[in-house]
Write a protein that holds these residues in place. Structure first.
Motif, PDB file in Angstrom:
ATOM      1  N   SER A   3     -17.424   5.692 -27.600  1.00  0.00           N
ATOM      2  CA  SER A   3     -15.893   6.115 -28.297  1.00  0.00           C
ATOM      3  C   SER A   3     -15.159   6.509 -27.123  1.00  0.00           C
ATOM      4  CB  SER A   3     -16.351   7.147 -29.366  1.00  0.00           C
ATOM      5  OG  SER A   3     -14.967   7.917 -29.613  1.00  0.00           O
ATOM      6  N   PRO A   4     -14.109   6.678 -27.126  1.00  0.00           N
ATOM      7  CA  PRO A   4     -13.056   6.784 -25.860  1.00  0.00           C
ATOM      8  C   PRO A   4     -12.841   8.441 -25.963  1.00  0.00           C
ATOM      9  CG  PRO A   4     -11.662   5.756 -27.550  1.00  0.00           C
ATOM     10  CD  PRO A   4     -13.197   5.504 -28.063  1.00  0.00           C
ATOM     11  N   THR A  33     -11.280   6.738 -16.305  1.00  0.00           N
ATOM     12  CA  THR A  33     -10.565   7.908 -16.620  1.00  0.00           C
ATOM     13  C   THR A  33      -9.226   7.322 -17.382  1.00  0.00           C
ATOM     14  OG1 THR A  33     -11.456   8.777 -14.665  1.00  0.00           O
ATOM     15  CG2 THR A  33      -9.316   9.807 -15.569  1.00  0.00           C
ATOM     16  N   TYR A  66     -13.018  12.387 -22.426  1.00  0.00           N
ATOM     17  CA  TYR A  66     -12.420  11.324 -23.049  1.00  0.00           C
ATOM     18  C   TYR A  66     -12.752  10.125 -21.668  1.00  0.00           C
ATOM     19  CZ  TYR A  66      -9.639  14.101 -25.920  1.00  0.00           C
ATOM     20  OH  TYR A  66      -8.878  15.190 -26.681  1.00  0.00           O
ATOM     21  N   ARG A  67     -13.367   8.891 -22.180  1.00  0.00           N
ATOM     22  CA  ARG A  67     -13.381   8.160 -21.100  1.00  0.00           C
ATOM     23  C   ARG A  67     -12.888   6.537 -21.797  1.00  0.00           C
ATOM     24  NH1 ARG A  67     -18.874   9.620 -18.052  1.00  0.00           N
ATOM     25  NH2 ARG A  67     -18.500  11.738 -17.929  1.00  0.00           N
ATOM     26  N   CYS A  68     -12.138   5.764 -20.839  1.00  0.00           N
ATOM     27  CA  CYS A  68     -11.611   4.552 -21.353  1.00  0.00           C
ATOM     28  C   CYS A  68     -12.684   3.502 -21.424  1.00  0.00           C
ATOM     29  CB  CYS A  68     -10.272   4.034 -20.996  1.00  0.00           C
ATOM     30  SG  CYS A  68     -10.051   4.153 -19.073  1.00  0.00           S
ATOM     31  N   ASP A  69     -13.574   3.692 -22.187  1.00  0.00           N
ATOM     32  CA  ASP A  69     -14.832   2.879 -22.445  1.00  0.00           C
ATOM     33  C   ASP A  69     -14.520   1.938 -23.570  1.00  0.00           C
ATOM     34  OD1 ASP A  69     -17.211   1.680 -21.832  1.00  0.00           O
ATOM     35  OD2 ASP A  69     -18.152   3.906 -21.687  1.00  0.00           O
ATOM     36  N   SER A  70     -14.695   0.540 -23.608  1.00  0.00           N
ATOM     37  CA  SER A  70     -14.117  -0.145 -24.746  1.00  0.00           C
ATOM     38  C   SER A  70     -15.443  -0.700 -25.240  1.00  0.00           C
ATOM     39  CB  SER A  70     -13.145  -1.374 -24.340  1.00  0.00           C
ATOM     40  OG  SER A  70     -13.983  -1.919 -23.233  1.00  0.00           O
TER      41      SER A  70
END
Lengths: 787, 335
Positions: free
Chosen positions: B211-212, B165, B202-206
């Protein structure tokens, strides 16, 4: 994370006829999704176990040896080897003639410096194992000669990697996977090993639990005089290696092995580093501990810890302290097997941003009925491998956990699933789940198995019923059409779509850009006080929430321009954000370059502000909205080319030309014109109201006037509008120019006036009167009429 | 009738046949005009004879006039017919010269394009509107309650790990799914409900394949008789409508905190052997109903969620998620 098991390991506790693929399919359909299935066999057919009878120095090469190697057959092989450690009497891995090694080397019979070589002695990496050792492998004594090396090393095995959903902590072990496989196939669990039971016996320290709410069971044991250098059973080392768990030391490896096998997390302390009595309590605010990763933490009173009389020796269930852990000199150990509450562990993980395989399991639920049994098994395994004596242990068990009952009615199952499920099917399901139950008046009274902490509500059992019936077997019904429509008319959305359709038809491409932008991009169009910033952005360039769509459009223009695109026309619809977190939906469009397509029929011209203004006016005319434009100054825009867009006195957006300095910053060379409108206002546009229109002829009169070049066109039209001539239908600008014959600072403007009466044909004399009035009004504002 | 009259008439008839002969022979409008002038003009031959009527005895006047008029009209008619013919011919000649090279390139007005994600969103709205679903977008900024707690994801729930998150503060975040919009609707409206919520999440996935920011659709039905079988029937129909193909679907048990039982939905295109994981779904968890004040003894509900970008990738054969947000015109132009 998930759970990894191998086929041989599974076979050690379960009898099954299923193939690897079938196991994967059965468990995937049961909800334990197979993520990966791959063979551990390094693929080196032809490499076998051999015995070196003789190893003599090569007559012509100092660094080589000539060996006589037996590989199970009658004749011995002559093999030249370059490894320093080769000698007579050792067991080795031999690549025989014809072998194709994983590194691509093909073994042929050859002569090395005049000596015949009929094979090669291999290092671990040469047969495809993950090893940094360059020397040849030394195999165990009395290995079976001629045996395939993969088989010999138990690498004729397959690795399963399953995804485990957060509710199924019971599946985070070999035992859990096996239990699930048995429930969903004809497989059977093998009888469990009998474990010695270690009776409570005084230990040198007192142990108490000061936080009974969060500690269901706490058990520990002391084992003295272990030999840390003793050799640990092969299967422990092999399976940990196969599932990718690195070795720490013998004690920890054994404890880890048992956790992966049984699902119970353990902790092992160096008993000599524990001072005084043990207390399982909450930390004091600010109490410090350095954990085994070396990180020094200041804890607060929510953290459950294990402490001795002087210090914290572990954050419960999560991680031990650096100064209480087992090291090379450890002789006596304190083994802990406990059951901590899911939430207390989760709090520590979140609060201190730490994780461990142990906490991962506690958070997802561990079987509280096996805590002590598995402590005993761990003690037994340690003693069996490392020697030592059980010198004391105790169990603190809350025991007040009355098993709660779940009531599940057949009617409820039907209501949720929409199909009848027979009593027999439910019974079958409950038996396979391992629940105890009774049945009365169409309702089951169920006592959940201790390892299934996820089964708390009737709905949880509905899912189990469905799982055991098979998600594949859900009957297909016709879509029920008796449901009455609940959808609402979508005027607002239709309005947005009309605008989008218009822009697309006029050559603009829709884009979608990120909602978070860089600080620089943000500050181009807004000030710091408007910022809304992410605490944990994915990168610094994506940390500010956009306050306008303009920055994204400008970047997209720049991106495309740098890739040799020209005549870039784009638009976007999306949310923008204010400092308070409020969002609003905007539509924004930009044009750059040439107006139309340049082709063999037309010479195109550069776009102007008026092209975008006209586009905007036509677009909103679709919704019946008239616009006024009021010059303004806007951050990021050309100081002389920016305006607020007004309708009925409300500001609904702005339009302008991007500031030349900003264009330069974005490597753009020609102007970019942009507007942005608030869609919330527009989407609610009223339904257009029909007005009667005239069927009588139109009379057109042109008028050329000379005005000061600073005179705004709106001043001219306003002066005419003030006359309130009902028959004046429309004022069009037909020409505007300056030439050498005019005085400096003047311009010529040609305007055409369209007259039309609603209910009669206009006579010339009447129109002449109108024109005289118009001319008189214009003269009042210092306009001179040329014709 | 006296001889003079008879002679005049026969002269006129001679002139007539000569005139008609030359009209037929004439090849241009100019020639035709000349013939008209020679015969019917002010001093033309027929006009000249007609003028002699004054010298003719009164009993012959009528007959003479009649005959001469017939002759005059005949010539006129012949002139008119020929004139139309020649005019048509002239026009055809002009048109023949105007033939265009139709193989030259057409002049195309510039046309824009819709973003593929937008196109899929429109499709989805239409399909679900046809099932009687209303649609909402909702705000992309949410609080903890609507994004997590109300969806049975308590602060310490392990499932929070599945949602990387983005936070602004402890209680304000970028929504990780579009379900919060459903919570708002359930708080504001009474069942029966049938809705989709869709938009950016949105997800803070790198991870480079993630994709964020991406797009999601979630559907929700709450009624006195919503059930698992109905959900499966709906989703089966939905995938066939969306892909306009006879798509097969398969359910697998799964876990989401807000649904129980939960399922993953896999689809298989006709002619393919691969099952693709595309959707999660399940029966709304009673704890969710508790949070929004819906009586779970009376009402049941089902919900489903699907990645819109993923649907767009499958529908249009796009292989890189990130290309959706690069906004390269060469990409955009294709849709």
């Amino acid at each position: 994370m998930g759970i990894k098991v191998t086929r041989k390991w599974l076979d050690s506790i379960v009898d099954t006829q299923l193939s690897n693929a079938e196991i994967g399919r059965v468990l995937t359909q049961a909800g334990l999704e197979l993520d990966e299935l791959h063979s551990l066999d390094p693929g080196c057919d032809g490499v076998v176990v051999g015995y070196v009878h003789k190893a003599i120095k090569h007559p012509n090469a100092d660094k080589l040896s000539v060996c006589e190697v037996e590989v199970g057959g009658a004749s011995r092989l002559n093999i030249v080897c370059g490894c320093k450690t080769v000698k007579a009497g050792i067991y080795v891995a031999v690549a025989t003639v014809g072998t194709l090694l994983p590194n691509g080397l093909k073994i042929k019979k050859s002569k090395l410096r005049g000596e015949v070589s009929e094979g090669m002695l291999c290092s671990a990496s040469e047969i495809g194992l993950n090893s940094s050792s360059a020397g040849i492998m030394h195999l165990a004594e009395n290995s079976k000669l001629g045996e395939d090396i993969a088989k010999h090393l138990h690498l004729d095995d397959t690795l399963f990697d399953f995804d485990v959903t957060p509710n199924r902590g019971d599946c985070l072990s070999l035992h859990g996977v096996a239990r699930e496989l048995v429930a969903f196939s004809d497989s059977r669990l093998k009888p469990e090993l009998k474990t010695e039971s270690y009776q409570n016996k005084d230990i040198s320290c007192a142990v108490k639990v000061s936080a009974p709410e969060d500690v269901l069971v706490y058990s520990c044991a002391i084992v003295k005089n272990i030999d840390l250098s003793a050799k640990v059973d092969n299967f422990i080392v092999e399976y940990l290696d196969k599932i990718g768990v690195g070795s720490v030391n013998n004690v920890v490896d054994i404890a880890n092995y048992l956790m992966y096998e049984q699902g119970q997390p353990f902790h092992v302390f160096d008993a000599d580093k524990v001072a005084g009595d043990i207390d399982v309590r909450f930390a004091n605010d600010g109490e410090e501990v350095t954990v085994i990763t070396g990180e020094k933490l200041s804890l607060d009173k929510d953290a459950l810890v294990i402490a001795d009389s002087e210090k914290i020796i572990a954050i419960a269930g999560l991680m031990g302290s650096a100064d209480s852990c087992v090291d090379d000199s450890t002789k006596n150990i304190l083994v802990e097997s406990a059951h901590f509450s899911e939430t207390v562990i989760a709090k520590s993980c979140r609060r201190y941003k730490l994780n461990s395989d142990s906490a991962y399991r506690f958070e997802r639920g561990v079987d509280s009925k096996r805590t002590v049994l598995l402590r005993d098994r761990l003690v037994e395994l340690i003693i069996a491998n490392l020697g030592g004596d059980y010198s004391g242990g105790l169990v603190i068990d809350k025991k007040d956990s009355t098993d709660s009952k779940v009531l599940l009615g057949l009617a409820y199952i039907k209501k949720v699933l929409g199909m009848d499920v027979s009593k027999d099917n439910v019974v079958n399901c409950l038996e396979k789940v391992g629940a105890k139950f009774s049945f009365n008046d169409d309702v089951f009274e169920i006592c959940s198995p201790s390892w299934r902490s996820d089964l708390k509500l009737p709905i949880d059992y509905v899912e189990e019923v469905l799982r055991f019936s098979g998600y594949d077997n859900i009957p297909k019904i016709e879509l029920n059409c008796s449901i009455k429509p609940l959808s609402k008319v979508r005027h607002a959305e239709n309005n947005v779509n009309k605008l989008k359709n218009f822009l697309v038809a006029n050559g603009l491409h829709e884009i979608i850009s990120y909602s978070f932008i860089s600080e620089d991009d943000f500050l181009n169009f807004a000030t710091k006080k408007d910022k809304l910033v992410l605490l944990n952005p994915i990168s610094k360039n994506m940390s500010y929430m956009r306050s306008t769509l303009v920055s994204g459009l400008l970047n997209a223009v720049s991106y495309n321009f740098k890739r040799q695109k020209s005549n870039i026309k784009l638009f976007e619809v999306g949310q923008v954000f204010g400092a308070s977190g409020a969002s609003s939906t905007k539509i924004s469009a930009c044009i750059q370059g040439k107006l139309g397509t340049e082709d063999w029929q037309n010479k195109s011209r550069n776009v102007s502000f008026y092209d975008l203004k006209g586009l905007l006016q036509s677009m909103l005319a679709i919704l019946g909205i008239d616009l006024d434009f009021v010059p303004t100054s806007l951050q990021g825009f050309h100081p002389g080319i920016a305006a607020n867009i007004m309708t009925n006195g409300n500001n609904i957006g702005y339009i302008g030309s991007i500031h030349p300095q900003l264009l330069k910053q974005k490597d753009l060379v020609s102007p970019v014109f942009i507007f942005e409108l608030d869609l919330t206002e527009l989407a609610a546009a009223k339904i257009i109201n029909f007005k009667p229109y005239s069927k009588f002829p139109v009379v057109k009169r042109d008028l050329s006037i000379l005005v000061d070049s600073s005179t705004e066109f709106s001043g001219i039209t306003a002066a005419v509008a003030d006359l309130k001539l009902i028959a004046l239908r429309k004022i069009d600008l037909t020409d505007i120019y300056t030439d050498d014959n005019m005085e400096d600072g003047q311009k010529s403007v040609t305007i055409s006036f369209l007259f039309q009466d609603i209910d009669k044909t206009l006579k010339d004399e009447v129109v002449n009167i109108y024109m005289d009035k118009i001319i008189a009004a214009l003269q009042k504002i210092n306009v001179s009429v040329r014709s | 009738m006296d001889n003079t009259v008879v002679k005049l008439i026969s002269n006129a008839k001679e002139i007539e046949s000569l005139a008609i002969f030359s009209i037929e022979k004439s090849t241009s409008l100019d020639d035709l005009e000349q013939i008209r002038v020679i015969n019917l003009g002010k001093s033309g031959s027929i006009t000249t004879i007609l003028k002699k009527i004054a010298t003719i005895s009164s009993e012959s006047k009528n007959a003479f006039g009649k005959e001469l008029n017939i002759i005059k009209n005949n010539i006129k008619a012949a002139l008119d017919t020929k004139k139309i013919m020649l005019e048509q011919q002239h026009e055809q000649n002009i048109l023949a010269k105007q033939t265009l090279d139709i193989t030259l390139p057409g002049v195309n007005p510039a046309h824009g394009t819709y973003h593929p994600v937008s196109m899929v969103i429109e499709d989805l709205k239409q399909i679900f509107a046809s099932y009687g679903f209303s649609s909402v977008t909702g705000s992309e900024i949410e609080d903890d309650f609507h994004n997590f707690t109300a969806l049975n994801i308590s602060p310490l729930h392990p499932a929070r790990d599945m949602h990387d998150t983005f936070y602004f503060s402890a209680d304000r975040l970028l929504r990780t799914h579009t379900s919060p919009a459903q919570i708002h609707t359930m708080q504001a409206e009474h069942p029966p409900l049938r809705m989709i919520s869709l938009g950016k999440v949105y997800r803070c996935d790198s991870d480079p394949t993630h994709s964020p920011m991406f797009h999601q659709l979630e559907g929700l039905v709450v009624s006195e008789n919503a059930n698992f079988l109905e959900m499966k029937a709906l989703l089966d129909d939905f995938f066939k409508s969306f892909f306009e193909k006879d798509v097969a679907i398969r359910f697998r048990p799964s876990y989401f905190p807000f649904t129980e039982p939960s399922a993953e939905v896999d689809i298989k295109m006709p002619g393919s052997d691969n099952w693709l994981e595309v959707m999660g779904c399940g029966m709304v968890h009673p704890n969710v109903f508790k949070h929004v004040g819906i009586d779970s003894a009376k009402y049941t509900g089902y919900a489903f969620g699907v990645g819109i970008d993923r649907l767009a990738m499958l529908k249009y054969g796009i292989d890189d998620l990130r290309s959706f947000f690069e906004n390269d015109i060469d990409f955009l132009k294709q849709f």
